[in-house]
Write an enzyme that holds these catalytic residues in place. Structure first.
Site, PDB file in Angstrom:
ATOM      1  N   ASN A   7      57.932   1.433   5.909  1.00  0.00           N
ATOM      2  CA  ASN A   7      59.180   0.557   5.987  1.00  0.00           C
ATOM      3  C   ASN A   7      60.109   0.828   4.784  1.00  0.00           C
ATOM      4  O   ASN A   7      59.903   0.632   3.710  1.00  0.00           O
ATOM      5  CB  ASN A   7      58.629  -0.943   5.833  1.00  0.00           C
ATOM      6  CG  ASN A   7      59.718  -1.996   6.180  1.00  0.00           C
ATOM      7  OD1 ASN A   7      60.944  -1.397   5.964  1.00  0.00           O
ATOM      8  ND2 ASN A   7      59.387  -3.459   6.020  1.00  0.00           N
ATOM      9  N   LYS A  14      57.994   0.639   1.400  1.00  0.00           N
ATOM     10  CA  LYS A  14      56.662  -0.064   1.589  1.00  0.00           C
ATOM     11  C   LYS A  14      55.818   0.624   2.391  1.00  0.00           C
ATOM     12  O   LYS A  14      56.295   1.351   3.332  1.00  0.00           O
ATOM     13  CB  LYS A  14      56.872  -1.478   2.095  1.00  0.00           C
ATOM     14  CG  LYS A  14      57.379  -2.512   1.359  1.00  0.00           C
ATOM     15  CD  LYS A  14      57.201  -3.875   1.867  1.00  0.00           C
ATOM     16  CE  LYS A  14      58.321  -4.682   1.165  1.00  0.00           C
ATOM     17  NZ  LYS A  14      58.721  -5.818   2.543  1.00  0.00           N
ATOM     18  N   ARG A  91      59.255   1.361  10.518  1.00  0.00           N
ATOM     19  CA  ARG A  91      59.939   0.193  10.886  1.00  0.00           C
ATOM     20  C   ARG A  91      61.259   0.476  10.979  1.00  0.00           C
ATOM     21  O   ARG A  91      61.834   0.998   9.964  1.00  0.00           O
ATOM     22  CB  ARG A  91      59.826  -1.028  10.152  1.00  0.00           C
ATOM     23  CG  ARG A  91      60.515  -2.270  10.584  1.00  0.00           C
ATOM     24  CD  ARG A  91      60.413  -3.177   9.257  1.00  0.00           C
ATOM     25  NE  ARG A  91      61.084  -4.357   9.743  1.00  0.00           N
ATOM     26  CZ  ARG A  91      62.021  -5.158   9.014  1.00  0.00           C
ATOM     27  NH1 ARG A  91      62.329  -4.478   7.581  1.00  0.00           N
ATOM     28  NH2 ARG A  91      62.795  -6.019   9.318  1.00  0.00           N
ATOM     29  N   HIS A 180      63.421  -9.539  13.864  1.00  0.00           N
ATOM     30  CA  HIS A 180      62.042  -9.939  13.619  1.00  0.00           C
ATOM     31  C   HIS A 180      61.052  -9.964  15.046  1.00  0.00           C
ATOM     32  O   HIS A 180      60.264 -10.452  15.198  1.00  0.00           O
ATOM     33  CB  HIS A 180      62.032 -11.447  13.392  1.00  0.00           C
ATOM     34  CG  HIS A 180      62.495 -11.712  11.689  1.00  0.00           C
ATOM     35  ND1 HIS A 180      63.216 -12.929  11.891  1.00  0.00           N
ATOM     36  CD2 HIS A 180      62.606 -11.124  10.841  1.00  0.00           C
ATOM     37  CE1 HIS A 180      63.782 -13.047  10.303  1.00  0.00           C
ATOM     38  NE2 HIS A 180      63.304 -11.945   9.944  1.00  0.00           N
ATOM     39  N   GLY A 210      60.913 -17.045   7.184  1.00  0.00           N
ATOM     40  CA  GLY A 210      60.348 -16.702   5.593  1.00  0.00           C
ATOM     41  C   GLY A 210      61.858 -16.582   4.891  1.00  0.00           C
ATOM     42  O   GLY A 210      62.602 -17.469   4.941  1.00  0.00           O
ATOM     43  N   ARG A 241      71.222 -17.052   3.707  1.00  0.00           N
ATOM     44  CA  ARG A 241      72.269 -16.800   4.672  1.00  0.00           C
ATOM     45  C   ARG A 241      72.596 -18.331   5.247  1.00  0.00           C
ATOM     46  O   ARG A 241      71.742 -19.217   5.438  1.00  0.00           O
ATOM     47  CB  ARG A 241      71.615 -15.916   5.730  1.00  0.00           C
ATOM     48  CG  ARG A 241      71.484 -14.663   5.253  1.00  0.00           C
ATOM     49  CD  ARG A 241      70.975 -13.814   6.367  1.00  0.00           C
ATOM     50  NE  ARG A 241      69.692 -13.064   5.845  1.00  0.00           N
ATOM     51  CZ  ARG A 241      68.755 -12.307   6.566  1.00  0.00           C
ATOM     52  NH1 ARG A 241      68.879 -12.411   7.701  1.00  0.00           N
ATOM     53  NH2 ARG A 241      67.722 -11.785   5.708  1.00  0.00           N
ATOM     54  N   MET A 284      61.765 -21.513  -0.998  1.00  0.00           N
ATOM     55  CA  MET A 284      61.179 -23.056  -0.510  1.00  0.00           C
ATOM     56  C   MET A 284      60.420 -23.646  -1.282  1.00  0.00           C
ATOM     57  O   MET A 284      60.507 -24.857  -1.475  1.00  0.00           O
ATOM     58  CB  MET A 284      60.714 -22.749   0.902  1.00  0.00           C
ATOM     59  CG  MET A 284      60.417 -23.996   1.489  1.00  0.00           C
ATOM     60  SD  MET A 284      61.669 -25.237   1.588  1.00  0.00           S
ATOM     61  CE  MET A 284      62.628 -24.802   3.048  1.00  0.00           C
ATOM     62  N   ARG A 285      59.580 -23.018  -2.248  1.00  0.00           N
ATOM     63  CA  ARG A 285      58.630 -23.431  -3.004  1.00  0.00           C
ATOM     64  C   ARG A 285      59.352 -24.345  -4.194  1.00  0.00           C
ATOM     65  O   ARG A 285      59.125 -25.443  -4.522  1.00  0.00           O
ATOM     66  CB  ARG A 285      57.894 -22.448  -3.931  1.00  0.00           C
ATOM     67  CG  ARG A 285      56.950 -21.914  -2.740  1.00  0.00           C
ATOM     68  CD  ARG A 285      56.144 -20.570  -3.532  1.00  0.00           C
ATOM     69  NE  ARG A 285      57.046 -19.495  -3.728  1.00  0.00           N
ATOM     70  CZ  ARG A 285      56.788 -18.365  -3.268  1.00  0.00           C
ATOM     71  NH1 ARG A 285      55.405 -18.040  -3.693  1.00  0.00           N
ATOM     72  NH2 ARG A 285      57.550 -17.406  -3.291  1.00  0.00           N
ATOM     73  N   GLY A 331      56.699 -16.483   5.432  1.00  0.00           N
ATOM     74  CA  GLY A 331      56.330 -17.081   4.209  1.00  0.00           C
ATOM     75  C   GLY A 331      56.492 -18.875   4.297  1.00  0.00           C
ATOM     76  O   GLY A 331      55.623 -19.206   3.767  1.00  0.00           O
ATOM     77  N   GLU A 334      53.929 -20.232   7.231  1.00  0.00           N
ATOM     78  CA  GLU A 334      52.810 -20.289   6.979  1.00  0.00           C
ATOM     79  C   GLU A 334      52.171 -21.074   5.796  1.00  0.00           C
ATOM     80  O   GLU A 334      50.957 -21.408   5.699  1.00  0.00           O
ATOM     81  CB  GLU A 334      52.254 -18.824   6.892  1.00  0.00           C
ATOM     82  CG  GLU A 334      52.426 -17.696   8.061  1.00  0.00           C
ATOM     83  CD  GLU A 334      52.057 -16.449   7.555  1.00  0.00           C
ATOM     84  OE1 GLU A 334      51.280 -15.916   6.630  1.00  0.00           O
ATOM     85  OE2 GLU A 334      52.737 -15.754   8.220  1.00  0.00           O
ATOM     86  N   GLU A 385      53.423  -7.644  10.953  1.00  0.00           N
ATOM     87  CA  GLU A 385      54.420  -6.797  11.344  1.00  0.00           C
ATOM     88  C   GLU A 385      53.922  -5.275  11.284  1.00  0.00           C
ATOM     89  O   GLU A 385      54.016  -4.366  12.176  1.00  0.00           O
ATOM     90  CB  GLU A 385      55.945  -6.861  10.934  1.00  0.00           C
ATOM     91  CG  GLU A 385      56.321  -8.152  10.999  1.00  0.00           C
ATOM     92  CD  GLU A 385      57.494  -8.545  10.328  1.00  0.00           C
ATOM     93  OE1 GLU A 385      58.679  -8.349  10.956  1.00  0.00           O
ATOM     94  OE2 GLU A 385      57.424  -9.360   9.268  1.00  0.00           O
TER      95      GLU A 385
HETATM   96  P1  AMP Z   1      58.679 -13.984   3.674  1.00  0.00           P
HETATM   97  O1  AMP Z   1      60.168 -13.650   3.787  1.00  0.00           O
HETATM   98  O2  AMP Z   1      58.115 -14.074   4.858  1.00  0.00           O
HETATM   99  O3  AMP Z   1      57.842 -13.211   2.773  1.00  0.00           O
HETATM  100  O4  AMP Z   1      58.868 -15.604   2.978  1.00  0.00           O
HETATM  101  C1  AMP Z   1      59.214 -15.722   1.668  1.00  0.00           C
HETATM  102  C2  AMP Z   1      59.387 -17.139   1.406  1.00  0.00           C
HETATM  103  O5  AMP Z   1      58.218 -17.829   1.607  1.00  0.00           O
HETATM  104  C3  AMP Z   1      59.743 -17.355  -0.025  1.00  0.00           C
HETATM  105  O6  AMP Z   1      61.157 -17.293  -0.263  1.00  0.00           O
HETATM  106  C4  AMP Z   1      59.201 -18.693  -0.078  1.00  0.00           C
HETATM  107  O7  AMP Z   1      60.606 -19.608  -0.030  1.00  0.00           O
HETATM  108  C5  AMP Z   1      58.362 -19.154   1.002  1.00  0.00           C
HETATM  109  N1  AMP Z   1      57.055 -19.616   0.529  1.00  0.00           N
HETATM  110  C6  AMP Z   1      55.973 -18.818   0.177  1.00  0.00           C
HETATM  111  N2  AMP Z   1      55.013 -19.652  -0.073  1.00  0.00           N
HETATM  112  C7  AMP Z   1      55.344 -20.746  -0.129  1.00  0.00           C
HETATM  113  C8  AMP Z   1      54.798 -22.192  -0.324  1.00  0.00           C
HETATM  114  N3  AMP Z   1      53.548 -22.047  -0.608  1.00  0.00           N
HETATM  115  N4  AMP Z   1      55.444 -23.292   0.246  1.00  0.00           N
HETATM  116  C9  AMP Z   1      56.633 -23.034   0.753  1.00  0.00           C
HETATM  117  N5  AMP Z   1      57.252 -21.998   0.679  1.00  0.00           N
HETATM  118  C10 AMP Z   1      56.801 -20.903   0.600  1.00  0.00           C
END
Ligand code: AMP
Length: 402
Positions: A7, A14, A91, A180, A210, A241, A284-285, A331, A334, A385
């Site tokens: 990727n 990656k 990818r 996606h 995510g 975004r 989001m955390r 992210g 899940e 993916e």
């Molecule tokens: P991704 O682009 O799929 O890798 O998702 C990344 C995003 O997942 C991060 O910016 C976080 O906002 C979110 N994320 C990861 N772990 C958690 C969690 N335990 N609770 C809430 N959001 C999370």
């Protein structure tokens, strides 16, 4: 068969090496800061210690040479020789209308990917660098390209066209493509497998949320609508975004704030979404933590994010005249127990009933989070993916042999 999945970004690469006999990952890693001084390679071989190396890597060909060196090295390697790699899967973000499925790379495929540079100016040139770098290092090995847009090529015309003069579609291919796709494809199939039902019988809404976020209506195994549009800006509110907005805002703000095209593009892609509303973070955390600590802006950002996701779920249930299964992935999807709970507590009109205990369980496996009485199965399915890319590569390369 061993397959290397790549990727490539403009300054990163990656990789994952798969053994397709059992779909196990032999090694994975990341090369960062390509073209800058002090590039960083993080290599994670299965069953051996991780390694991080800092060196000067000026372009992608050198990056792949470095990766192949690590994959075959006596200390950090997982294979005896590069010859063990039988194919490379790449990818590629944009397949335009050319690619409804993955393809074995030849000069025609490369020419089409180049023709799509206009539609994905940040991504497709980077993918092309990855393809050329892999060809340079492994000239006799078949290369396969797997497109983020391909799964959505099944969208009907009424879903993919914008209601603007049709000459723009004819001349410039202005239409919705989605993104996606490998993830929506993978989790919808995994959901059907988990439920033990044929995907052809199911109406599934897949929420890939995510950093980037998109949602897809999958009917009978085919994408019939998805929230991202001509670019990955349309649709859901995301980390940085904006997602959907009145298009008239663009000229209005450009005029009032004297912004250039690049500046307004950057505002909508990099300085909007959760980051803009919370004023704290795109993660989001941190938003959830802020909200739980009483920060009003974090709560507003969370509420807007959840509200917009729920609006799309409702509209995709309407699009399919019902929904059997809702899948959360990526992210946020899940991991965010609280987001899933908030979304589902307002979907009772569809017959959704969440089991809060199941929702709170963390595991890396597909799982049900709805109650036994729920009319709609709500699942969490970790996306993969890279595995889709490895499987497609394997399938196409086996086809070449037969
Ligand atoms: P991704 O682009 O799929 O890798 O998702 C990344 C995003 O997942 C991060 O910016 C976080 O906002 C979110 N994320 C990861 N772990 C958690 C969690 N335990 N609770 C809430 N959001 C999370």
């Amino acid at each position: 068969m061993k397959i290397l999945v790549i990727n490539a970004g403009s300054s990163s690469l990656k990789y994952q090496l798969y053994d397709m006999t059992d779909e196990s990952v032999l090694a994975k890693g990341l090369v960062e800061r390509i073209g800058m001084d002090s590039s960083i390679v993080t290599h994670k071989p299965a069953g051996r210690a991780d390694v991080t190396e800092v060196s000067e890597i000026l372009e992608h060909t050198t990056a792949i040479r470095k990766v192949l060196g690590l994959l075959t090295s006596p200390e950090h390697g997982v294979i005896g020789s590069v010859d063990e790699i039988e194919a490379v899967g790449h990818r590629v973000v944009h397949g335009g209308e050319y690619f409804g499925e993955s393809a074995v790379v030849d000069s025609d495929v490369k020419s089409k990917i180049r023709q799509l540079f206009d539609l994905a100016p940040l991504h497709n040139p980077a993918s092309m660098m990855g393809i050329k770098a892999a060809e340079a290092n492994m000239p006799n090995i078949p290369q396969v390209v797997v497109f983020d847009t391909a799964f959505h090529q099944s969208m009907p015309e009424h879903a993919y066209l914008y209601a603007i003069p049709r000459v723009l579609y004819k001349k410039h291919k202005v239409r919705r493509y989605g993104a996606h796709g490998t993830s929506h494809d993978y989790v919808s199939q995994a959901a059907a497998e988990f439920l033990g039902r044929p995907i052809e019988d199911l109406k599934i809404i897949t929420c890939h949320i995510g950093n980037g976020a998109s949602i897809t209506a999958v009917k009978n195994g085919r994408s019939i609508d998805t929230s991202m549009g001509m670019t990955p800006l349309e649709g859901l509110m995301m980390g940085t975004r904006s997602g959907d907005l009145d298009p008239a805002i663009v000229p209005f703000v450009m005029n009032k704030e004297e912004l250039t095209v690049n500046e307004v593009n950057s505002m909508l892609n990099k300085h909007s979404g959760l980051l803009a509303i919370s004023g704290i973070s795109s993660d989001m955390r941190e938003i959830t933590e802020g909200m739980q600590n009483g920060d009003a802006n974090s709560k507003l950002a969370f509420d807007m994010y959840e509200y917009r996701l729920r609006k799309y779920i409702g509209s995709y249930a309407a699009v399919m005249n019902g929904v059997d299964t809702i899948v959360f992935t990526a992210g946020v999807g899940e991991n965010s127990v609280v987001l899933r709970e908030k979304v589902c507590e307002n979907l009772t009109y569809l017959g959704v009933e969440l089991d809060k205990e199941l929702n709170a369980i963390r595991s890396g496996e597909p799982r049900r989070i709805s109650s036994a009485n729920s009319k709609v199965e709500v699942l969490v399915v970790p996306t993969n993916e890279e595995l889709v890319i490895a499987r497609d590569t394997n399938r196409l390369v086996q086809g070449l042999k037969s």
